[in-house]
Design an enzyme around this catalytic site. Sequence first.
Site, mmCIF file in Angstrom:
data_model
loop_
_atom_site.group_PDB
_atom_site.id
_atom_site.type_symbol
_atom_site.label_atom_id
_atom_site.label_comp_id
_atom_site.label_asym_id
_atom_site.label_seq_id
_atom_site.Cartn_x
_atom_site.Cartn_y
_atom_site.Cartn_z
ATOM 1 N N SER A 138 31.739 41.513 40.853
ATOM 2 C CA SER A 138 33.051 41.600 40.204
ATOM 3 C C SER A 138 32.841 41.848 38.720
ATOM 4 C CB SER A 138 33.827 40.295 40.393
ATOM 5 O OG SER A 138 35.000 40.276 39.598
ATOM 6 N N TYR A 151 34.662 30.914 40.964
ATOM 7 C CA TYR A 151 34.533 32.269 41.508
ATOM 8 C C TYR A 151 33.763 33.160 40.540
ATOM 9 C CZ TYR A 151 35.861 37.012 42.915
ATOM 10 O OH TYR A 151 35.831 38.334 43.273
#
Length: 252
Positions: A138, A151
């Site tokens: 990400s 996360y």
Amino acid sequence: MKMENNTIFITGGTSGIGRGLAEAFHKLGNQVIIAGRRKALLDEVTTANPGMKAIELDIGDPASIEAAAKTLIADYPQLNVLINNAGIMPFDDASQAIDDTTMQAIITTNLYGPIRMTSALIEHLKRQPDATIINNTSVLAYVPLAVTAVYSATKAALHSYSLSQRFMLRDTSVRVQEIAPPWVNTDLIKKGDDPRAMPLDQFITETMAGLAADKEEIVVESIQAMRDNPGANEHALVTGFNAEMIANPIPM
């Protein structure tokens, strides 16, 4: 990576980026096998894409990973591409106590899962004349989103792991590529019409082009500045990014 004549296994392949990649590779004539926990969703995707295969997998369960790997090696001996895509993104608050069950689930799914899945298949992949591991991280690996601290940390860890893995496999037939998505309009957060979210089809198109160009790290143009996190000025960048996100929060 070569884009045709592969046998490709994709975790988390029933929705969002995973399904988008699965269908894009399927259209190119590759043998694609998707994985997920819910058989009904697996059946839905394979029915919509005749010839695509599916296998049930709980990426958070080491026994399920080992069983899936044995099935894959036995049923698809030409398997040469692993796409570690499965992930979850609960919100949290690092200024308070974080729920331990949620924290463990994020780490197990987003970090342990890809490492375990790759470990279960790595010797098989090394026996292939041309193999690829693709880890889906990400942009938050480089610039964390404070309201998803755990996360973001798992994606930073997977990015680091990918760098080490690429180096250690440098003299083998296995290449390591990394996809670092921006905010894409999928169900990972909340699918909607927020203009900040990149349309899924656009993301898939740009990502497939990056994979075909044999890039080690595929970052779409819209987030290149975030990827180029400016060293010692990182703190100002992270603060500014998160202040803007708090002022214009992600819909829940």
